[in-house]
Design a protein around this motif. Structure first.
Motif, PDB file in Angstrom:
ATOM      1  N   GLN A 155      -4.211 -12.281 -31.566  1.00 20.76           N
ATOM      2  CA  GLN A 155      -5.169 -12.327 -32.824  1.00 20.76           C
ATOM      3  C   GLN A 155      -4.645 -13.867 -33.613  1.00 20.76           C
ATOM      4  N   GLN A 156      -3.566 -14.114 -33.718  1.00 16.86           N
ATOM      5  CA  GLN A 156      -3.218 -15.451 -34.287  1.00 16.86           C
ATOM      6  C   GLN A 156      -4.019 -16.745 -33.576  1.00 16.86           C
ATOM      7  N   LEU A 157      -3.831 -16.876 -32.312  1.00 17.83           N
ATOM      8  CA  LEU A 157      -4.353 -17.838 -31.361  1.00 17.83           C
ATOM      9  C   LEU A 157      -5.692 -17.854 -31.582  1.00 17.83           C
ATOM     10  N   LEU A 158      -6.395 -16.720 -31.455  1.00 15.26           N
ATOM     11  CA  LEU A 158      -8.047 -16.627 -31.570  1.00 15.26           C
ATOM     12  C   LEU A 158      -8.461 -17.432 -32.697  1.00 15.26           C
ATOM     13  N   GLU A 159      -7.667 -17.183 -33.890  1.00 16.10           N
ATOM     14  CA  GLU A 159      -8.457 -17.864 -35.102  1.00 16.10           C
ATOM     15  C   GLU A 159      -7.788 -19.255 -35.630  1.00 16.10           C
ATOM     16  N   MET A 160      -6.965 -19.876 -34.311  1.00 14.26           N
ATOM     17  CA  MET A 160      -6.692 -21.402 -34.416  1.00 14.26           C
ATOM     18  C   MET A 160      -7.430 -22.300 -33.712  1.00 14.26           C
ATOM     19  N   LEU A 205     -15.240 -13.951 -24.315  1.00 16.12           N
ATOM     20  CA  LEU A 205     -15.220 -15.328 -24.479  1.00 16.12           C
ATOM     21  C   LEU A 205     -13.802 -15.792 -23.754  1.00 16.12           C
ATOM     22  N   TYR A 206     -12.911 -14.967 -23.887  1.00 19.36           N
ATOM     23  CA  TYR A 206     -11.536 -15.304 -23.148  1.00 19.36           C
ATOM     24  C   TYR A 206     -11.241 -14.336 -22.195  1.00 19.36           C
ATOM     25  N   ASP A 207     -11.605 -13.972 -21.024  1.00 19.51           N
ATOM     26  CA  ASP A 207     -11.228 -13.231 -19.756  1.00 19.51           C
ATOM     27  C   ASP A 207      -9.742 -13.642 -19.259  1.00 19.51           C
ATOM     28  N   ILE A 208      -8.885 -12.926 -19.430  1.00 19.87           N
ATOM     29  CA  ILE A 208      -7.557 -13.154 -19.018  1.00 19.87           C
ATOM     30  C   ILE A 208      -7.048 -12.177 -17.923  1.00 19.87           C
ATOM     31  N   VAL A 209      -6.752 -12.658 -16.713  1.00 28.40           N
ATOM     32  CA  VAL A 209      -6.114 -11.471 -15.706  1.00 28.40           C
ATOM     33  C   VAL A 209      -4.682 -11.886 -15.570  1.00 28.40           C
ATOM     34  N   ILE A 210      -4.122 -10.516 -15.616  1.00 26.54           N
ATOM     35  CA  ILE A 210      -2.589 -10.628 -15.745  1.00 26.54           C
ATOM     36  C   ILE A 210      -2.142  -9.564 -14.869  1.00 26.54           C
ATOM     37  N   ALA A 224       3.303 -15.029 -19.662  1.00 30.84           N
ATOM     38  CA  ALA A 224       2.542 -16.257 -19.815  1.00 30.84           C
ATOM     39  C   ALA A 224       1.121 -15.812 -20.336  1.00 30.84           C
ATOM     40  N   ILE A 225       1.143 -14.794 -20.744  1.00 27.53           N
ATOM     41  CA  ILE A 225      -0.297 -14.338 -21.382  1.00 27.53           C
ATOM     42  C   ILE A 225      -0.841 -15.422 -22.641  1.00 27.53           C
ATOM     43  N   LEU A 226       0.160 -15.533 -23.415  1.00 27.43           N
ATOM     44  CA  LEU A 226      -0.218 -16.415 -24.727  1.00 27.43           C
ATOM     45  C   LEU A 226      -0.373 -17.970 -24.325  1.00 27.43           C
ATOM     46  N   ALA A 227       0.470 -18.324 -23.286  1.00 24.64           N
ATOM     47  CA  ALA A 227       0.382 -19.675 -22.842  1.00 24.64           C
ATOM     48  C   ALA A 227      -1.102 -19.813 -22.206  1.00 24.64           C
ATOM     49  N   ILE A 228      -1.470 -18.786 -21.642  1.00 28.20           N
ATOM     50  CA  ILE A 228      -3.075 -18.807 -20.643  1.00 28.20           C
ATOM     51  C   ILE A 228      -4.002 -18.913 -21.907  1.00 28.20           C
ATOM     52  N   LEU A 229      -3.648 -17.931 -23.033  1.00 31.38           N
ATOM     53  CA  LEU A 229      -4.714 -17.972 -23.713  1.00 31.38           C
ATOM     54  C   LEU A 229      -4.884 -19.567 -24.626  1.00 31.38           C
ATOM     55  N   LYS A 238     -12.921 -10.594 -28.634  1.00 35.74           N
ATOM     56  CA  LYS A 238     -13.144 -11.915 -28.177  1.00 35.74           C
ATOM     57  C   LYS A 238     -12.286 -12.097 -27.099  1.00 35.74           C
ATOM     58  N   CYS A 239     -11.001 -11.379 -26.728  1.00 37.82           N
ATOM     59  CA  CYS A 239     -10.286 -11.653 -25.715  1.00 37.82           C
ATOM     60  C   CYS A 239      -9.987 -10.431 -24.905  1.00 37.82           C
ATOM     61  N   TYR A 240     -10.311 -10.490 -23.591  1.00 31.71           N
ATOM     62  CA  TYR A 240     -10.149  -9.238 -22.825  1.00 31.71           C
ATOM     63  C   TYR A 240      -9.017  -9.639 -21.769  1.00 31.71           C
ATOM     64  N   VAL A 241      -8.083  -8.577 -21.671  1.00 34.75           N
ATOM     65  CA  VAL A 241      -6.954  -8.638 -21.054  1.00 34.75           C
ATOM     66  C   VAL A 241      -6.949  -7.720 -19.782  1.00 34.75           C
ATOM     67  N   ARG A 242      -7.118  -8.131 -18.479  1.00 38.00           N
ATOM     68  CA  ARG A 242      -7.305  -7.047 -17.293  1.00 38.00           C
ATOM     69  C   ARG A 242      -6.621  -7.562 -16.192  1.00 38.00           C
ATOM     70  N   ALA A 243      -6.387  -6.536 -15.418  1.00 38.61           N
ATOM     71  CA  ALA A 243      -5.901  -6.696 -14.179  1.00 38.61           C
ATOM     72  C   ALA A 243      -6.742  -7.043 -13.281  1.00 38.61           C
TER      73      ALA A 243
END
Length: 278
Positions: free
Chosen positions: A134-139, A110-115, A154-159, A96-101
């Motif tokens: 995982q916690q944030l994904l289910e909330m 669904l959630y594509d995060i660039v860090i 700030a990855i969690l704030a971004i998600l 569900k969440c992909y963290v990439r450069a």
């Protein structure tokens, strides 16, 4: 004059969970960056910040459960981005969440995060960040006023913003993390995140529906009263940054403040907990 760094090249056996535990312990010292290797990890620290015995006195180094050796290299300058790019792989969290450069291709997650960090904590590689994602994904976070305490990249704030949370405060005591969090929020086109440099002393008088705190056991316990005071009734407190064996201590710290345990996550001996304020 350039800053001189020391590169500690650790070989860890067994690598899992030894490397993660070692990174966690080194992270409480002035080590600034970690690059995981095939047989362990390389950790960087400014030569001026290093003290003799700092590594030798670590708990895991003296634990009979692990065999850890290291060599030390003196480095005049470190190209952090180059080091990171050589070792960073994209992270897929539950599909569900992909963290990439920035240099990785965009995905249909669904959630594509660039860090673009200079250290491994907060990229999703570390177990605690992975579980917090995982916690944030289910909330359901839509419209929830949120705090990301010890935000790192700030990855969690971004998600959280991607999931509809707003407004969001992201706080870290480290000056570099403060700057990098601003950069990453902008990189992900976030408009509801306010980044601040500081600690729990910034919090009195504030109120949040969700508090995310991925730090370490001692700081979490020390600041629990402040978190509880800032958490709105029926609000959620998400905790990580500690081992499974630490859970009883965190639970004991939460109970006096009407924080009721809801769910637990475990990953390679690390833990993450969710509490709800009554």
């Amino acid at each position: 004059m350039s800053v001189v760094y020391l590169g500690f090249h650790f070989t860890v056996e067994p690598k899992d969970p030894g490397t993660e535990i070692l990174i966690a312990e080194l992270g409480e010292l002035p080590f600034e960056s970690f690059v995981e290797q095939e047989h362990g990890v390389t950790a960087y620290i400014q030569q001026s910040a290093y003290e003799e015995g700092m590594v030798e006195n670590l708990y895991i180094v003296n634990s009979p459960e692990f065999t850890i050796t290291h060599t030390v290299e003196t480095i005049e300058q470190v190209n952090w981005n180059e080091e990171w790019e050589k070792n960073f792989d994209p992270i897929d969290v539950d599909g569900k969440c992909y963290v990439r450069a920035p240099f990785h291709e965009k995905t249909n997650a669904l959630y594509d995060i660039v860090i673009e960090p200079k250290m491994s904590f907060g990229t999703g590689h570390h177990e605690t960040t992975h579980m917090m994602i995982q916690q944030l994904l289910e909330m359901d976070l839509v419209g929830k006023k949120t705090l990301d305490m010890g935000c790192g990249t700030a990855i969690l704030a971004i998600l959280a913003e991607m999931k509809g949370a707003q407004p969001i405060d992201a706080i870290d005591i480290d000056a570099w993390c403060y700057v990098n969090s601003i950069e990453n929020a902008e990189r992900n086109h976030c408009h509801h995140i306010t980044v601040e440099e500081g600690d729990a002393r910034l919090l009195p008088g504030r109120s949040y529906d969700v508090i995310i705190a991925n730090i370490n056991r001692n700081i979490l316990i020390n600041d629990m009263a402040t978190y509880a005071d800032c958490l709105a009734p029926e609000g959620y407190l998400l905790l990580s940054g500690f081992y499974v064996d630490d859970i009883p201590y965190l639970d004991a710290a939460c109970q006096p403040f009407g924080l009721v345990f809801e769910k637990k996550w475990e990953r390679n001996n690390w833990a993450s907990l969710r509490y709800k304020k009554q």
